[in-house]
Design a protein around this motif. Structure first.
Motif, PDB file in Angstrom:
ATOM      1  N   VAL A   1      48.781  24.078  32.823  1.00 11.55           N
ATOM      2  CA  VAL A   1      47.448  24.420  33.314  1.00 11.55           C
ATOM      3  C   VAL A   1      47.287  25.938  33.214  1.00 11.55           C
ATOM      4  N   ARG A   2      46.257  26.349  32.503  1.00  6.12           N
ATOM      5  CA  ARG A   2      45.949  27.772  32.376  1.00  6.12           C
ATOM      6  C   ARG A   2      44.533  28.000  32.883  1.00  6.12           C
ATOM      7  N   PHE A   3      44.292  29.176  33.402  1.00  2.07           N
ATOM      8  CA  PHE A   3      42.982  29.526  33.940  1.00  2.07           C
ATOM      9  C   PHE A   3      42.297  30.538  33.043  1.00  2.07           C
ATOM     10  N   THR A   4      40.983  30.426  32.936  1.00  4.37           N
ATOM     11  CA  THR A   4      40.243  31.506  32.301  1.00  4.37           C
ATOM     12  C   THR A   4      40.312  32.705  33.243  1.00  4.37           C
ATOM     13  N   ALA A   5      40.077  33.875  32.704  1.00  4.13           N
ATOM     14  CA  ALA A   5      40.089  35.085  33.540  1.00  4.13           C
ATOM     15  C   ALA A   5      39.045  34.974  34.648  1.00  4.13           C
ATOM     16  N   GLU A   6      37.895  34.398  34.322  1.00  2.00           N
ATOM     17  CA  GLU A   6      36.824  34.250  35.305  1.00  2.00           C
ATOM     18  C   GLU A   6      37.227  33.295  36.429  1.00  2.00           C
ATOM     19  N   ALA A   7      37.884  32.199  36.068  1.00  2.00           N
ATOM     20  CA  ALA A   7      38.310  31.233  37.081  1.00  2.00           C
ATOM     21  C   ALA A   7      39.362  31.840  38.001  1.00  2.00           C
ATOM     22  N   GLU A   8      40.301  32.553  37.414  1.00  2.00           N
ATOM     23  CA  GLU A   8      41.337  33.191  38.232  1.00  2.00           C
ATOM     24  C   GLU A   8      40.727  34.218  39.183  1.00  2.00           C
ATOM     25  N   ALA A   9      39.789  35.011  38.691  1.00  2.00           N
ATOM     26  CA  ALA A   9      39.120  36.000  39.541  1.00  2.00           C
ATOM     27  C   ALA A   9      38.335  35.319  40.655  1.00  2.00           C
ATOM     28  N   ASP A  10      37.672  34.208  40.333  1.00  4.73           N
ATOM     29  CA  ASP A  10      36.915  33.467  41.351  1.00  4.73           C
ATOM     30  C   ASP A  10      37.833  32.923  42.438  1.00  4.73           C
ATOM     31  N   LEU A  11      38.985  32.384  42.050  1.00  3.96           N
ATOM     32  CA  LEU A  11      39.924  31.860  43.035  1.00  3.96           C
ATOM     33  C   LEU A  11      40.450  32.953  43.951  1.00  3.96           C
ATOM     34  N   LEU A  12      40.779  34.092  43.381  1.00  3.68           N
ATOM     35  CA  LEU A  12      41.269  35.207  44.199  1.00  3.68           C
ATOM     36  C   LEU A  12      40.188  35.718  45.147  1.00  3.68           C
ATOM     37  N   ARG A  13      38.958  35.798  44.638  1.00  6.17           N
ATOM     38  CA  ARG A  13      37.835  36.250  45.476  1.00  6.17           C
ATOM     39  C   ARG A  13      37.585  35.263  46.610  1.00  6.17           C
ATOM     40  N   LEU A  14      37.635  33.976  46.303  1.00  8.98           N
ATOM     41  CA  LEU A  14      37.448  32.938  47.318  1.00  8.98           C
ATOM     42  C   LEU A  14      38.534  33.025  48.387  1.00  8.98           C
ATOM     43  N   PHE A  15      39.774  33.138  47.946  1.00  7.18           N
ATOM     44  CA  PHE A  15      40.869  33.185  48.899  1.00  7.18           C
ATOM     45  C   PHE A  15      40.776  34.430  49.789  1.00  7.18           C
ATOM     46  N   ASP A  16      40.454  35.574  49.196  1.00 10.26           N
ATOM     47  CA  ASP A  16      40.287  36.805  49.990  1.00 10.26           C
ATOM     48  C   ASP A  16      39.178  36.642  51.024  1.00 10.26           C
ATOM     49  N   PHE A  17      38.066  36.029  50.616  1.00 10.55           N
ATOM     50  CA  PHE A  17      36.961  35.808  51.544  1.00 10.55           C
ATOM     51  C   PHE A  17      37.396  34.913  52.695  1.00 10.55           C
ATOM     52  N   LEU A  18      38.066  33.815  52.369  1.00 17.56           N
ATOM     53  CA  LEU A  18      38.505  32.885  53.417  1.00 17.56           C
ATOM     54  C   LEU A  18      39.535  33.523  54.342  1.00 17.56           C
ATOM     55  N   LEU A  19      40.411  34.355  53.785  1.00 18.15           N
ATOM     56  CA  LEU A  19      41.394  35.048  54.633  1.00 18.15           C
ATOM     57  C   LEU A  19      40.708  35.917  55.683  1.00 18.15           C
ATOM     58  N   GLU A  20      39.620  36.562  55.302  1.00 14.81           N
ATOM     59  CA  GLU A  20      38.880  37.405  56.246  1.00 14.81           C
ATOM     60  C   GLU A  20      38.206  36.577  57.332  1.00 14.81           C
ATOM     61  N   GLN A  21      37.814  35.338  56.986  1.00 17.86           N
ATOM     62  CA  GLN A  21      37.076  34.492  57.919  1.00 17.86           C
ATOM     63  C   GLN A  21      37.995  33.664  58.815  1.00 17.86           C
ATOM     64  N   ASP A  22      38.979  33.007  58.190  1.00 16.89           N
ATOM     65  CA  ASP A  22      39.793  32.041  58.929  1.00 16.89           C
ATOM     66  C   ASP A  22      41.076  31.766  58.147  1.00 16.89           C
ATOM     67  N   PHE A  23      42.204  32.265  58.649  1.00 16.41           N
ATOM     68  CA  PHE A  23      43.474  32.124  57.937  1.00 16.41           C
ATOM     69  C   PHE A  23      43.837  30.659  57.717  1.00 16.41           C
ATOM     70  N   ALA A  24      43.644  29.818  58.731  1.00 16.32           N
ATOM     71  CA  ALA A  24      43.994  28.400  58.615  1.00 16.32           C
ATOM     72  C   ALA A  24      43.150  27.712  57.541  1.00 16.32           C
ATOM     73  N   LEU A  25      41.876  28.061  57.484  1.00 14.82           N
ATOM     74  CA  LEU A  25      40.997  27.496  56.470  1.00 14.82           C
ATOM     75  C   LEU A  25      41.413  27.965  55.073  1.00 14.82           C
ATOM     76  N   ALA A  26      41.803  29.219  54.951  1.00 18.04           N
ATOM     77  CA  ALA A  26      42.280  29.743  53.670  1.00 18.04           C
ATOM     78  C   ALA A  26      43.513  28.980  53.211  1.00 18.04           C
ATOM     79  N   GLU A  27      44.403  28.672  54.131  1.00 12.70           N
ATOM     80  CA  GLU A  27      45.609  27.918  53.796  1.00 12.70           C
ATOM     81  C   GLU A  27      45.264  26.493  53.362  1.00 12.70           C
TER      82      GLU A  27
END
Length: 75
Positions: free
Chosen positions: A6-32
């Motif tokens: 499984v490989r990710f496009t650069a855009e998909a990888e950036a989106d996943l990192l951005r999503l995870f960073d956002f969730l970490l700021e909001q709710d650590f358990a939800l991010a996990e």
């Protein structure tokens, strides 16, 4: 059982990192939980890549697939 790489496009990888960073700021358990849902979906994709729909755009590669991960109210 064969496993596909499984490989990710650069855009998909950036989106996943951005999503995870956002969730970490909001709710650590939800991010996990999101991380776990994504990991499970990727595992499924590695085993059954043709269960996902073909991705639009790109170079027309028939192996390029789009993985929809159900999570929360909007996925």
């Amino acid at each position: 059982m064969n496993r596909f790489k499984v490989r990710f496009t650069a855009e998909a990888e950036a989106d996943l990192l951005r999503l995870f960073d956002f969730l970490l700021e909001q709710d650590f358990a939800l991010a996990e939980k999101a991380r776990e849902a994504i990991a499970k979906a990727i595992e499924l994709l590695a085993l059954f890549p043709f269960s996902c729909r073909k991705a639009l755009g790109g170079d027309g590669n028939p192996f390029l697939r789009e993985l929809i991960i159900p999570f929360g109210a909007s996925g």
